[in-house]
Motif scaffolding. Sequence first.
Motif, PDB file in Angstrom:
ATOM      1  N   ASN A  39       0.832  -1.212   0.000  1.00 42.53           N
ATOM      2  CA  ASN A  39       0.000   0.000   0.000  1.00 42.53           C
ATOM      3  C   ASN A  39       0.858   1.252   0.000  1.00 42.53           C
ATOM      4  O   ASN A  39       0.560   2.230  -0.702  1.00 42.53           O
ATOM      5  N   GLU A  40       1.918   1.242   0.787  1.00 44.90           N
ATOM      6  CA  GLU A  40       2.821   2.397   0.823  1.00 44.90           C
ATOM      7  C   GLU A  40       3.521   2.567  -0.518  1.00 44.90           C
ATOM      8  O   GLU A  40       3.722   3.700  -0.982  1.00 44.90           O
ATOM      9  N   LEU A  41       3.888   1.478  -1.157  1.00 47.52           N
ATOM     10  CA  LEU A  41       4.558   1.555  -2.454  1.00 47.52           C
ATOM     11  C   LEU A  41       3.628   2.112  -3.527  1.00 47.52           C
ATOM     12  O   LEU A  41       4.046   2.906  -4.382  1.00 47.52           O
ATOM     13  N   LEU A  42       2.366   1.725  -3.474  1.00 47.95           N
ATOM     14  CA  LEU A  42       1.403   2.214  -4.463  1.00 47.95           C
ATOM     15  C   LEU A  42       1.084   3.693  -4.273  1.00 47.95           C
ATOM     16  O   LEU A  42       0.541   4.328  -5.181  1.00 47.95           O
ATOM     17  N   GLU A  43       1.415   4.230  -3.113  1.00 43.71           N
ATOM     18  CA  GLU A  43       1.184   5.652  -2.849  1.00 43.71           C
ATOM     19  C   GLU A  43       2.374   6.512  -3.242  1.00 43.71           C
ATOM     20  O   GLU A  43       2.295   7.742  -3.150  1.00 43.71           O
ATOM     21  N   THR A  44       3.473   5.915  -3.662  1.00 45.82           N
ATOM     22  CA  THR A  44       4.657   6.682  -4.045  1.00 45.82           C
ATOM     23  C   THR A  44       4.477   7.294  -5.428  1.00 45.82           C
ATOM     24  O   THR A  44       3.530   6.978  -6.162  1.00 45.82           O
ATOM     25  N   SER A  45       5.419   8.145  -5.808  1.00 47.22           N
ATOM     26  CA  SER A  45       5.341   8.837  -7.091  1.00 47.22           C
ATOM     27  C   SER A  45       5.516   7.907  -8.280  1.00 47.22           C
ATOM     28  O   SER A  45       5.202   8.274  -9.409  1.00 47.22           O
ATOM     29  N   ASN A  46       6.017   6.704  -8.038  1.00 45.98           N
ATOM     30  CA  ASN A  46       6.163   5.751  -9.137  1.00 45.98           C
ATOM     31  C   ASN A  46       4.815   5.293  -9.686  1.00 45.98           C
ATOM     32  O   ASN A  46       4.714   4.933 -10.859  1.00 45.98           O
ATOM     33  N   PHE A  47       3.790   5.302  -8.827  1.00 50.45           N
ATOM     34  CA  PHE A  47       2.487   4.788  -9.242  1.00 50.45           C
ATOM     35  C   PHE A  47       1.356   5.787  -9.050  1.00 50.45           C
ATOM     36  O   PHE A  47       0.346   5.718  -9.748  1.00 50.45           O
ATOM     37  N   MET A 216       0.829  -4.509  -9.606  1.00 58.48           N
ATOM     38  CA  MET A 216       1.087  -4.217  -8.198  1.00 58.48           C
ATOM     39  C   MET A 216      -0.210  -4.217  -7.384  1.00 58.48           C
ATOM     40  O   MET A 216      -0.237  -4.709  -6.248  1.00 58.48           O
ATOM     41  N   CYS A 217      -1.272  -3.682  -7.968  1.00 55.48           N
ATOM     42  CA  CYS A 217      -2.568  -3.708  -7.272  1.00 55.48           C
ATOM     43  C   CYS A 217      -3.052  -5.143  -7.075  1.00 55.48           C
ATOM     44  O   CYS A 217      -3.570  -5.501  -6.005  1.00 55.48           O
ATOM     45  N   GLU A 218      -2.882  -5.971  -8.103  1.00 56.45           N
ATOM     46  CA  GLU A 218      -3.320  -7.363  -8.010  1.00 56.45           C
ATOM     47  C   GLU A 218      -2.490  -8.134  -6.982  1.00 56.45           C
ATOM     48  O   GLU A 218      -3.025  -8.988  -6.265  1.00 56.45           O
ATOM     49  N   ILE A 219      -1.197  -7.852  -6.917  1.00 59.66           N
ATOM     50  CA  ILE A 219      -0.357  -8.515  -5.907  1.00 59.66           C
ATOM     51  C   ILE A 219      -0.848  -8.167  -4.514  1.00 59.66           C
ATOM     52  O   ILE A 219      -1.010  -9.042  -3.646  1.00 59.66           O
ATOM     53  N   ARG A 220      -1.112  -6.870  -4.291  1.00 57.86           N
ATOM     54  CA  ARG A 220      -1.641  -6.442  -2.985  1.00 57.86           C
ATOM     55  C   ARG A 220      -2.998  -7.102  -2.702  1.00 57.86           C
ATOM     56  O   ARG A 220      -3.247  -7.594  -1.595  1.00 57.86           O
ATOM     57  N   ASN A 221      -3.866  -7.134  -3.722  1.00 61.96           N
ATOM     58  CA  ASN A 221      -5.194  -7.718  -3.544  1.00 61.96           C
ATOM     59  C   ASN A 221      -5.122  -9.214  -3.260  1.00 61.96           C
ATOM     60  O   ASN A 221      -5.907  -9.744  -2.461  1.00 61.96           O
ATOM     61  N   ARG A 222      -4.186  -9.895  -3.930  1.00 67.25           N
ATOM     62  CA  ARG A 222      -4.057 -11.343  -3.723  1.00 67.25           C
ATOM     63  C   ARG A 222      -3.544 -11.650  -2.319  1.00 67.25           C
ATOM     64  O   ARG A 222      -3.989 -12.619  -1.688  1.00 67.25           O
ATOM     65  N   TYR A 223      -2.628 -10.851  -1.825  1.00 67.79           N
ATOM     66  CA  TYR A 223      -2.187 -11.037  -0.449  1.00 67.79           C
ATOM     67  C   TYR A 223      -3.354 -10.825   0.518  1.00 67.79           C
ATOM     68  O   TYR A 223      -3.511 -11.574   1.503  1.00 67.79           O
ATOM     69  N   CYS A 224      -4.166  -9.824   0.250  1.00 66.54           N
ATOM     70  CA  CYS A 224      -5.333  -9.554   1.108  1.00 66.54           C
ATOM     71  C   CYS A 224      -6.324 -10.716   1.085  1.00 66.54           C
ATOM     72  O   CYS A 224      -6.826 -11.142   2.132  1.00 66.54           O
ATOM     73  N   SER A 225      -6.614 -11.206  -0.123  1.00 64.34           N
ATOM     74  CA  SER A 225      -7.605 -12.280  -0.244  1.00 64.34           C
ATOM     75  C   SER A 225      -7.097 -13.580   0.384  1.00 64.34           C
ATOM     76  O   SER A 225      -7.854 -14.283   1.069  1.00 64.34           O
ATOM     77  N   LEU A 226      -5.812 -13.892   0.194  1.00 62.16           N
ATOM     78  CA  LEU A 226      -5.260 -15.103   0.807  1.00 62.16           C
ATOM     79  C   LEU A 226      -5.252 -14.993   2.327  1.00 62.16           C
ATOM     80  O   LEU A 226      -5.600 -15.945   3.037  1.00 62.16           O
TER      81      LEU A 226
END
Length: 249
Positions: A39-47, A216-226
């Motif tokens: 979540n912190e990575l997705l909030e950076t300027s890269n994304f 990156m969003c899907e990776i975060r979502n998959r960790y959440c769902s698992l």
Amino acid sequence: MEINCYENTNVVQDYKDSLKQKAEHLIIKGFPEKIVKLNELLETSNFQNRDLSDVHQDLNIPVPPPAQSVNEPNAKRQRIDSSEVSSNSTIEGTRVYALPNGTVPCNKPLSDLIHLVKPHIRELVEDSNLLKMWISFMIPKIEDGNNFGVSIQEDTLAEIQSVESEAAAFFDQISRYFISRAKIVSKVAKYPHIDDYRRAVRELDEKEYLSLWLVMCEIRNRYCSLHDIVIKNLEKIKKPRSSNADSLY
């Protein structure tokens, strides 16, 4: 011989016990930490709120100067036989260079982003594989009746296997991007005057940037769902069959 067999059995059992401990630690502590980090990575300027023009890059393929025609504008071009071409005849036309400025580099902004994303894809594949083996070791021997907990294990295992396959496919998506870009860039080198090919490269780069953001969003979502499905069913996953017969009454 019997001693070696006994030792091997102990080594295998130690491996199973160690894997179970790692998996439980990953679910309880590791997954929440990864979710926060992603979540912190997705909030950076890269994304976050990044202009698509930031991922554009010059191709380093110049447009050759147009040939100066001495013929009339509407004059029909004379067809030249192949035998005439081979007999030291000169053909007027636009000169096409073979990459006079050297190689065409990869898109650096996207290459840096891919370098950032790939370790997270690999971690998701490895973590999914660990959970898959953990639940497989938890499945009890086949018996008649009282298999509700086993069905929960099997459903969870199927979800983990789906996540593992999907994460592995992300690597293939990245390689396909480089292949597709190389094909279009080769068209630019062959037909440098056609702006559509140059525009196609920019559009492909923008598409890949959005794809990496989605990955990156899907990776975060998959960790959440698992994490969600395992925590909710953790008791049944660890003890699929109740040993207390009195609880049925």
